[in-house]
Design a protein around this motif. Structure first.
Motif, PDB file in Angstrom:
ATOM      1  N   ALA A 270       0.399  -1.116  -0.082  1.00 25.17           N
ATOM      2  CA  ALA A 270      -0.239   0.016  -0.032  1.00 25.17           C
ATOM      3  C   ALA A 270       1.265   1.636  -0.068  1.00 25.17           C
ATOM      4  O   ALA A 270       2.142   0.861   0.894  1.00 25.17           O
ATOM      5  N   ALA A 271       0.750   2.398  -0.454  1.00 31.61           N
ATOM      6  CA  ALA A 271       1.623   3.628  -0.695  1.00 31.61           C
ATOM      7  C   ALA A 271       0.596   3.707   0.309  1.00 31.61           C
ATOM      8  O   ALA A 271      -0.928   4.382   0.922  1.00 31.61           O
ATOM      9  N   PRO A 272       1.528   5.317   1.135  1.00 33.22           N
ATOM     10  CA  PRO A 272       1.292   6.014   2.160  1.00 33.22           C
ATOM     11  C   PRO A 272       0.201   6.985   1.898  1.00 33.22           C
ATOM     12  O   PRO A 272      -0.522   7.633   0.722  1.00 33.22           O
ATOM     13  N   GLY A 273      -0.583   6.308   2.824  1.00 29.31           N
ATOM     14  CA  GLY A 273      -1.799   7.717   2.615  1.00 29.31           C
ATOM     15  C   GLY A 273      -3.298   7.724   1.732  1.00 29.31           C
ATOM     16  O   GLY A 273      -4.344   7.665   1.461  1.00 29.31           O
ATOM     17  N   GLU A 274      -3.273   5.893   1.641  1.00 27.81           N
ATOM     18  CA  GLU A 274      -4.098   5.368   1.118  1.00 27.81           C
ATOM     19  C   GLU A 274      -4.623   4.015   1.955  1.00 27.81           C
ATOM     20  O   GLU A 274      -4.110   3.908   2.457  1.00 27.81           O
ATOM     21  N   PRO A 275      -6.522   4.201   2.123  1.00 28.25           N
ATOM     22  CA  PRO A 275      -7.211   3.457   2.962  1.00 28.25           C
ATOM     23  C   PRO A 275      -6.587   2.181   3.080  1.00 28.25           C
ATOM     24  O   PRO A 275      -6.221   1.490   1.652  1.00 28.25           O
ATOM     25  N   ALA A 276      -6.283   1.193   3.637  1.00 26.54           N
ATOM     26  CA  ALA A 276      -5.679  -0.364   3.431  1.00 26.54           C
ATOM     27  C   ALA A 276      -6.768  -0.666   2.676  1.00 26.54           C
ATOM     28  O   ALA A 276      -6.462  -1.773   2.083  1.00 26.54           O
ATOM     29  N   HIS A 277      -8.470  -0.996   2.423  1.00 25.27           N
ATOM     30  CA  HIS A 277      -8.777  -0.843   1.209  1.00 25.27           C
ATOM     31  C   HIS A 277      -8.544  -0.494   0.398  1.00 25.27           C
ATOM     32  O   HIS A 277      -8.420  -1.678  -0.370  1.00 25.27           O
ATOM     33  N   GLU A 278      -7.599   0.362  -0.450  1.00 22.61           N
ATOM     34  CA  GLU A 278      -6.773   0.427  -1.282  1.00 22.61           C
ATOM     35  C   GLU A 278      -5.706  -0.358  -1.681  1.00 22.61           C
ATOM     36  O   GLU A 278      -4.932  -0.495  -2.990  1.00 22.61           O
ATOM     37  N   ARG A 279      -5.196  -1.391  -0.764  1.00 23.06           N
ATOM     38  CA  ARG A 279      -3.480  -1.905  -1.180  1.00 23.06           C
ATOM     39  C   ARG A 279      -3.860  -2.869  -2.152  1.00 23.06           C
ATOM     40  O   ARG A 279      -4.679  -3.230  -3.159  1.00 23.06           O
ATOM     41  N   VAL A 280      -2.578  -3.580  -2.658  1.00 23.13           N
ATOM     42  CA  VAL A 280      -2.697  -4.115  -3.800  1.00 23.13           C
ATOM     43  C   VAL A 280      -2.096  -5.767  -3.041  1.00 23.13           C
ATOM     44  O   VAL A 280      -1.178  -5.653  -3.061  1.00 23.13           O
ATOM     45  N   VAL A 281      -2.679  -6.333  -3.848  1.00 25.69           N
ATOM     46  CA  VAL A 281      -2.820  -7.906  -2.688  1.00 25.69           C
ATOM     47  C   VAL A 281      -2.188  -9.061  -4.301  1.00 25.69           C
ATOM     48  O   VAL A 281      -2.776  -9.245  -6.018  1.00 25.69           O
ATOM     49  N   THR A 282      -0.599  -9.495  -4.026  1.00 23.19           N
ATOM     50  CA  THR A 282      -0.240 -10.532  -5.243  1.00 23.19           C
ATOM     51  C   THR A 282      -0.215 -11.845  -4.441  1.00 23.19           C
ATOM     52  O   THR A 282      -0.346 -11.698  -3.472  1.00 23.19           O
ATOM     53  N   VAL A 283      -0.406 -12.390  -5.671  1.00 21.52           N
ATOM     54  CA  VAL A 283      -0.619 -14.125  -5.012  1.00 21.52           C
ATOM     55  C   VAL A 283       0.113 -15.042  -6.048  1.00 21.52           C
ATOM     56  O   VAL A 283       0.063 -14.562  -7.548  1.00 21.52           O
ATOM     57  N   ARG A 284       1.499 -15.868  -5.446  1.00 22.12           N
ATOM     58  CA  ARG A 284       2.194 -16.317  -6.324  1.00 22.12           C
ATOM     59  C   ARG A 284       2.043 -17.867  -5.769  1.00 22.12           C
ATOM     60  O   ARG A 284       1.938 -18.389  -5.220  1.00 22.12           O
ATOM     61  N   ARG A 285       2.207 -18.764  -7.155  1.00 26.49           N
ATOM     62  CA  ARG A 285       2.454 -19.982  -6.956  1.00 26.49           C
ATOM     63  C   ARG A 285       3.315 -20.685  -8.389  1.00 26.49           C
ATOM     64  O   ARG A 285       2.525 -20.356  -9.442  1.00 26.49           O
ATOM     65  N   VAL A 286       4.243 -21.016  -7.950  1.00 33.90           N
ATOM     66  CA  VAL A 286       4.928 -22.340  -8.514  1.00 33.90           C
ATOM     67  C   VAL A 286       5.348 -21.080 -10.431  1.00 33.90           C
ATOM     68  O   VAL A 286       4.853 -21.941 -11.180  1.00 33.90           O
ATOM     69  N   GLY A 287       5.598 -20.759  -9.843  1.00 31.76           N
ATOM     70  CA  GLY A 287       6.289 -19.513 -11.266  1.00 31.76           C
ATOM     71  C   GLY A 287       4.803 -18.551 -11.849  1.00 31.76           C
ATOM     72  O   GLY A 287       5.106 -17.707 -12.645  1.00 31.76           O
ATOM     73  N   TRP A 288       3.740 -18.874 -11.884  1.00 36.35           N
ATOM     74  CA  TRP A 288       2.748 -18.034 -11.842  1.00 36.35           C
ATOM     75  C   TRP A 288       2.583 -16.725 -10.095  1.00 36.35           C
ATOM     76  O   TRP A 288       2.302 -17.021  -9.874  1.00 36.35           O
ATOM     77  N   SER A 289       1.742 -15.442 -10.924  1.00 35.26           N
ATOM     78  CA  SER A 289       1.831 -14.637 -10.171  1.00 35.26           C
ATOM     79  C   SER A 289       0.442 -14.024 -10.686  1.00 35.26           C
ATOM     80  O   SER A 289       0.425 -13.464 -12.264  1.00 35.26           O
ATOM     81  N   GLN A 290       0.273 -13.570  -9.863  1.00 33.02           N
ATOM     82  CA  GLN A 290      -1.547 -12.384 -10.625  1.00 33.02           C
ATOM     83  C   GLN A 290      -1.493 -11.652  -8.959  1.00 33.02           C
ATOM     84  O   GLN A 290      -1.765 -11.274  -7.896  1.00 33.02           O
ATOM     85  N   SER A 291      -1.853  -9.883  -9.217  1.00 32.16           N
ATOM     86  CA  SER A 291      -1.920  -9.025  -8.668  1.00 32.16           C
ATOM     87  C   SER A 291      -3.509  -8.504  -8.421  1.00 32.16           C
ATOM     88  O   SER A 291      -4.148  -8.739 -10.398  1.00 32.16           O
ATOM     89  N   TYR A 292      -4.296  -8.212  -7.515  1.00 32.12           N
ATOM     90  CA  TYR A 292      -5.059  -7.468  -7.773  1.00 32.12           C
ATOM     91  C   TYR A 292      -5.173  -6.030  -6.314  1.00 32.12           C
ATOM     92  O   TYR A 292      -4.666  -6.338  -5.771  1.00 32.12           O
TER      93      TYR A 292
END
Length: 82
Positions: A39-61
């Protein structure tokens, strides 16, 4: 601009519970995935970017009040992480 990094255990308990339920529904365990968030400073916690990785694959949400779990489940359904 400094960003703050979060680990899986730093996410809200509701998000973790929803993630665990989605994993179980699709035959996975949370340990099969590496999850981080930022999360960037000053952004609400619910606006963070979540990244999920598994065996060479990744996706950000974009978090969007837990919407990342629904997007993750859509990716599991489409077999993105298999």
């Amino acid at each position: 601009m400094q960003t703050t990094l979060f680990r899986y255990i730093d996410l809200p308990i509701g998000d973790r519970a929803a993630f665990e339920l989605v994993c179980a529904r699709h035959g996975f365990a949370p340990a099969h995935f590496d999850i981080s968030a930022r999360a960037a400073p000053g952004e609400p916690a619910h606006e963070r970017v979540v990244t999920v990785r598994r065996v060479g694959w990744s996706q950000s949400y974009r978090d969007g009040h837990g919407q990342w779990v629904r997007q993750f489940e859509a990716d599991l359904t489409s077999r993105f992480f298999k």
